[in-house]
Design an enzyme around this catalytic site. Structure first.
Site, PDB file in Angstrom:
ATOM      1  N   CYS A 241     -16.708 -13.516 -12.756  1.00  0.00           N
ATOM      2  CA  CYS A 241     -17.778 -13.357 -13.742  1.00  0.00           C
ATOM      3  C   CYS A 241     -17.287 -12.541 -14.945  1.00  0.00           C
ATOM      4  CB  CYS A 241     -18.990 -12.673 -13.098  1.00  0.00           C
ATOM      5  SG  CYS A 241     -18.707 -10.943 -12.670  1.00  0.00           S
TER       6      CYS A 241
ATOM      7  N   CYS B 172     -16.274  -9.008 -14.158  1.00  0.00           N
ATOM      8  CA  CYS B 172     -14.990  -8.922 -13.454  1.00  0.00           C
ATOM      9  C   CYS B 172     -13.822  -9.045 -14.438  1.00  0.00           C
ATOM     10  CB  CYS B 172     -14.896 -10.009 -12.388  1.00  0.00           C
ATOM     11  SG  CYS B 172     -16.187  -9.911 -11.140  1.00  0.00           S
TER      12      CYS B 172
END
Length: 78
Positions: A11, A14
């Site tokens: 994501c 991240c």
């Protein structure tokens, strides 16, 4: 050499955490092997339930947030 693992499924948060880790390493001059762990089964093995997370040499240090560059520096340079 230190191993730093960014745990998350890929994501935006991240990705940002990985960028912050790389920036912190450049600022500190610390040599480390940075790994992105996206396999959910591998992430679960760390015992975390919220991503992104950061592990240093297999020990989870930060969970459930995008650590700032300064926070990462504190983890890699205790």
């Amino acid at each position: 050499m230190t191993t730093i693992q960014v745990l998350g499924t890929g994501c935006r948060k991240c990705v940002q955490l990985k960028e912050n880790v790389e920036t912190a390493l450049k600022q500190s001059g610390v040599q480390a092997d940075v790994q992105k762990v996206e396999d959910i089964n591998e992430i679960v093995k760390f015992g975390i339930m919220s991503t992104p997370a950061l592990a240093v040499d297999g020990e989870v240090k930060i969970v459930g947030k995008v650590a700032s560059v300064d926070e990462v520096l504190n983890v890699i340079n205790p």
